[in-house]
Design a protein around this motif. Structure first.
Motif, short mmCIF file in Angstrom:
data_model
loop_
_atom_site.label_atom_id
_atom_site.label_comp_id
_atom_site.label_asym_id
_atom_site.label_seq_id
_atom_site.Cartn_x
_atom_site.Cartn_y
_atom_site.Cartn_z
N GLN A 33 0.83 -1.28 0.05
CA GLN A 33 0.15 0.01 -0.17
C GLN A 33 0.99 1.25 0.03
N ASN A 34 0.54 2.42 -0.87
CA ASN A 34 1.37 3.20 -0.92
C ASN A 34 0.92 4.23 0.27
N ILE A 35 1.43 5.26 0.48
CA ILE A 35 1.07 6.18 1.72
C ILE A 35 -0.25 6.52 1.84
N ASN A 36 -0.78 6.76 0.54
CA ASN A 36 -2.12 7.06 0.45
C ASN A 36 -3.32 5.98 0.52
N TYR A 82 6.74 4.84 -5.96
CA TYR A 82 5.65 5.18 -5.03
C TYR A 82 6.25 4.65 -3.56
#
Length: 138
Positions: free
Chosen positions: A9-12, A51
């Motif tokens: 999961q990216n930071i978003n 990412y």
């Protein structure tokens, strides 16, 4: 030979797929976007198409797909139809890598080789978004 691929999961909160890298410090005087130390997933082009990801969500592709063609990653929660093994039961477990093999385990009471059940397995979630799928009903 199985392809090496990761997901995280990216930071978003969005899932990204590709190559995994840990950047321990800024790349010298090079400034590419907002690249700082951390964990990254990039496509084959690499930076600047990388990412920043949450390290605790990084998981590796097993090289296998489920009965619906979905890629199976470490940390996925799967259902296995074990009708030939345990009186027609369907069991749930988490995909792990242990001692050189991909296994499905239900927190320790059993472990079954992912390879042996590939035709009867379905990805139903993952431990990061659906941990409740592994909870035992009381």
């Amino acid at each position: 030979m199985r392809p090496i691929e990761f997901r995280a999961q990216n930071i978003n909160g969005a899932w990204v797929f590709g190559n995994f890298n840990i950047l321990k410090e800024k790349l010298g005087n090079v400034t590419v976007g907002n690249v700082t130390a951390g964990s990254y997933i990039s496509n084959s082009a690499g930076a600047p198409f990388a990412y920043k990801v949450r390290p605790e969500t990084v998981s590796q592709f097993t090289g296998l797909t489920d009965e619906n063609g979905k890629k199976i990653f470490e940390g996925d929660i799967v259902e296995i139809d074990v009708h030939d093994h345990l009186d027609g039961n369907v069991i749930k477990g988490k995909v792990i890598f242990l001692e050189g093999a991909w296994l499905v385990t239900d927190s320790g009471s059993f472990a079954i080789s992912l390879w042996s059940e590939i035709n009867e397995i379905e990805v139903i979630g993952n431990i990061h978004e659906n941990p409740e799928l592994l909870e035992v009903a009381e």
